[in-house]
Design a protein around this motif. Structure first.
Motif, PDB file in Angstrom:
ATOM      1  N   ILE A  21      -3.535  22.038   0.004  1.00  0.00           N
ATOM      2  CA  ILE A  21      -4.407  21.073  -0.657  1.00  0.00           C
ATOM      3  C   ILE A  21      -5.043  20.132   0.365  1.00  0.00           C
ATOM      4  O   ILE A  21      -6.078  19.510   0.099  1.00  0.00           O
ATOM      5  CB  ILE A  21      -3.615  20.261  -1.718  1.00  0.00           C
ATOM      6  CG1 ILE A  21      -4.573  19.526  -2.664  1.00  0.00           C
ATOM      7  CG2 ILE A  21      -2.645  19.299  -1.068  1.00  0.00           C
ATOM      8  CD1 ILE A  21      -5.410  20.423  -3.523  1.00  0.00           C
ATOM      9  N   LEU A  22      -4.443  20.045   1.539  1.00  0.00           N
ATOM     10  CA  LEU A  22      -4.971  19.163   2.585  1.00  0.00           C
ATOM     11  C   LEU A  22      -5.835  19.919   3.595  1.00  0.00           C
ATOM     12  O   LEU A  22      -6.250  19.344   4.603  1.00  0.00           O
ATOM     13  CB  LEU A  22      -3.805  18.489   3.329  1.00  0.00           C
ATOM     14  CG  LEU A  22      -2.837  17.664   2.480  1.00  0.00           C
ATOM     15  CD1 LEU A  22      -1.677  17.162   3.339  1.00  0.00           C
ATOM     16  CD2 LEU A  22      -3.552  16.495   1.828  1.00  0.00           C
ATOM     17  N   SER A  23      -6.126  21.192   3.313  1.00  0.00           N
ATOM     18  CA  SER A  23      -6.763  22.033   4.321  1.00  0.00           C
ATOM     19  C   SER A  23      -8.154  21.537   4.728  1.00  0.00           C
ATOM     20  O   SER A  23      -8.493  21.541   5.919  1.00  0.00           O
ATOM     21  CB  SER A  23      -6.853  23.480   3.815  1.00  0.00           C
ATOM     22  OG  SER A  23      -7.579  23.542   2.604  1.00  0.00           O
ATOM     23  N   TYR A 221      -0.048  33.818  -1.541  1.00  0.00           N
ATOM     24  CA  TYR A 221      -0.205  32.925  -0.391  1.00  0.00           C
ATOM     25  C   TYR A 221      -1.657  32.863   0.064  1.00  0.00           C
ATOM     26  O   TYR A 221      -2.159  31.800   0.433  1.00  0.00           O
ATOM     27  CB  TYR A 221       0.692  33.382   0.758  1.00  0.00           C
ATOM     28  CG  TYR A 221       2.149  33.078   0.553  1.00  0.00           C
ATOM     29  CD1 TYR A 221       2.586  31.771   0.348  1.00  0.00           C
ATOM     30  CD2 TYR A 221       3.099  34.091   0.582  1.00  0.00           C
ATOM     31  CE1 TYR A 221       3.927  31.486   0.154  1.00  0.00           C
ATOM     32  CE2 TYR A 221       4.452  33.814   0.399  1.00  0.00           C
ATOM     33  CZ  TYR A 221       4.848  32.515   0.184  1.00  0.00           C
ATOM     34  OH  TYR A 221       6.190  32.245  -0.005  1.00  0.00           O
ATOM     35  N   GLY A 222      -2.328  34.023   0.052  1.00  0.00           N
ATOM     36  CA  GLY A 222      -3.714  34.032   0.484  1.00  0.00           C
ATOM     37  C   GLY A 222      -4.613  33.238  -0.448  1.00  0.00           C
ATOM     38  O   GLY A 222      -5.424  32.413  -0.012  1.00  0.00           O
ATOM     39  N   ALA A 223      -4.471  33.477  -1.750  1.00  0.00           N
ATOM     40  CA  ALA A 223      -5.318  32.780  -2.718  1.00  0.00           C
ATOM     41  C   ALA A 223      -5.066  31.275  -2.696  1.00  0.00           C
ATOM     42  O   ALA A 223      -6.004  30.469  -2.727  1.00  0.00           O
ATOM     43  CB  ALA A 223      -5.069  33.337  -4.124  1.00  0.00           C
ATOM     44  N   MET A 224      -3.801  30.877  -2.644  1.00  0.00           N
ATOM     45  CA  MET A 224      -3.492  29.455  -2.699  1.00  0.00           C
ATOM     46  C   MET A 224      -3.821  28.741  -1.393  1.00  0.00           C
ATOM     47  O   MET A 224      -4.080  27.536  -1.389  1.00  0.00           O
ATOM     48  CB  MET A 224      -2.021  29.248  -3.062  1.00  0.00           C
ATOM     49  CG  MET A 224      -1.681  29.715  -4.467  1.00  0.00           C
ATOM     50  SD  MET A 224      -2.901  29.182  -5.703  1.00  0.00           S
ATOM     51  CE  MET A 224      -2.761  27.411  -5.559  1.00  0.00           C
ATOM     52  N   ALA A 225      -3.820  29.459  -0.286  1.00  0.00           N
ATOM     53  CA  ALA A 225      -4.180  28.838   0.987  1.00  0.00           C
ATOM     54  C   ALA A 225      -5.618  28.330   0.970  1.00  0.00           C
ATOM     55  O   ALA A 225      -5.946  27.338   1.642  1.00  0.00           O
ATOM     56  CB  ALA A 225      -3.985  29.831   2.136  1.00  0.00           C
TER      57      ALA A 225
END
Length: 423
Positions: A21-23, A221-225
């Protein structure tokens, strides 16, 4: 015990996922590309997370699991807080590797401790309760991270994420006991590290189930990243309107939506999967693989819908459906792997699965979706390029369903062999 270990697992996912979320703020602050964001989300963990899990689990199978779990929680929490000091990609990468090493000692010993403490007819349900820590912890990270970033910035948000684990780790060490030495089956001697590896990987069904979980994690993991970046790039106007209505910045709306819908759908999916595993698995062991197979396929379909609809609000609602179906595997899938391991190697079995999961899902899901996004961006634009990269990566979910289905064809025979003829 179950409650405390579940909270610890929740913090595991909170500290692992909060960077998602901080990406965008981190990307702007440190000047990163999408592939670097993907590396920080996944590859930085998998570099040592998956490798360290094997000797840590072997040590846990032979020693005090409570001590291993408590020290692990303290370790990853301290590194999470220290991540706030990073001023470059390399520094962030090294600190995230530290988080991964700590988290490698969390889940496998916890699940083994639960399995040895709960009656056989309730184990799938107990493991599903433990699995609730994943969606709830991720939700708290997404909601808290999205709201706090707009108030105190991403650096202090990382500090806030690490502090609770220092408390929980201390409570684990001070209040829990590992009574295994008094209840271990007589005459059962835990095999060595390489003997355990060879034994587990020689079991076709175990490998298929572990690979099925890994390719499902590739999607998750990919989608949420990149979910936060996706909404900011393609739905910024709608998010601004929603933010005005709820008094939040766009990132806060994203965190609330992903967190609330992800937690509700994921928690319900884990509970339903656990109950289905206890009910149907008691009569037909194939259910322990078929339940995850159905979840993988339907979860993939829901993810595709989530990243293709025109409305950000509708997309966030659909995420609840995706989280539900991609969480039903927790109870039956983990129980299947523990039963396939037989006595004396429960934590090791889950660590081997974790190794495979990390090497495929956690390492390459975020990284390859980020690479695909960078490749599509010149022709499609930054937003549509990211959407295309995510959709290409989601095809791994269909492969996951196929692998689980193949495992269902041999699971009865191999569990009987692992348990000495027991059903």
């Amino acid at each position: 015990m179950l409650a405390l270990l579940t909270v610890g697992f929740g913090l595991n996912l909170l500290d692992r996922q909060i960077i998602n979320i901080l990406s965008e703020p981190i990307k702007r602050d440190l000047g990163l590309a999408d592939w670097q964001l993907g590396a920080l989300s996944g590859l930085s963990f998998a570099l040592l997370y998956s490798v360290a899990a094997l000797p840590i689990a072997r040590f846990a199978d032979r020693s005090n699991r409570v001590r291993v779990i408590g020290i692990a929680i303290l370790t990853w929490s301290a590194f999470t807080a220290a991540t706030a000091s990073a001023t470059s990609f390399v520094q962030m990468l090294l600190l995230r590797i530290g988080v991964g090493i700590g988290e490698a000692g969390g889940a496998p010993p916890s699940q083994a401790l639960i399995a040895d403490s709960v009656p056989p007819e309730k184990r799938s349900g107990a493991l599903a309760v433990f699995a609730l820590g994943a969606p709830v912890g991720a939700a708290v990270g997404l909601i808290g991270g999205g709201i706090l970033e707009g108030i105190i910035g991403w650096r202090w948000t990382m500090v806030c994420a690490g502090v609770p684990g220092l408390i929980i780790g201390g409570l684990v060490l001070l209040t829990l006991r590992d009574d295994r030495p008094r209840v271990a089956p007589s005459g059962v001697k835990a095999p060595g590290l390489f003997a355990s590896l060879g034994m587990l990987l020689s079991r076709r069904t175990f490998t298929l189930i572990a690979l099925g979980g890994a390719f499902l994690s590739f999607c998750n993991y990919g989608a949420m990243a990149f979910a936060g970046s996706y909404y900011l790039r393609l739905h910024s106007a709608e998010l601004a309107e929603l933010g005005e209505q709820f008094g939040q910045q766009p990132l806060g709306i994203i965190g609330l939506g992903l967190g609330l819908f992800g937690a509700s759908g994921g928690a319900l999916g884990a509970l339903v999967g656990g109950r289905l595993g206890d009910r149907f698995g008691a009569h037909d062991l194939r259910a322990l693989a078929l339940i995850p197979a159905v979840g993988s396929v339907l979860g993939t379909v829901a993810y595709v819908a989530m990243f293709t609809v025109d409305s950000a609000a509708l997309s966030l609602v659909i995420f609840a459906v995706a989280a539900f179906f991609t969480s039903v595997w927790y109870g039956p899938g983990n129980l299947a792997m523990q039963r396939l391991a037989g006595p004396g190697a429960k934590a090791m079995a889950l660590a081997v699965a974790l190794f495979i999961n990390s090497a495929i899902g956690l390492s390459f899901g975020p990284l390859l979706m980020g690479v695909a996004s960078d490749l599509f961006a010149p022709s499609l634009g930054e937003g549509e390029g990211l959407r295309a990269g995510i959709l290409v990566g989601l095809s791994a979910g269909l492969l996951s369903g196929l692998l689980y289905w193949l495992a269902s064809r041999s699971i009865k025979t191999e569990i009987a062999q692992a348990e000495g003829g027991a059903a």
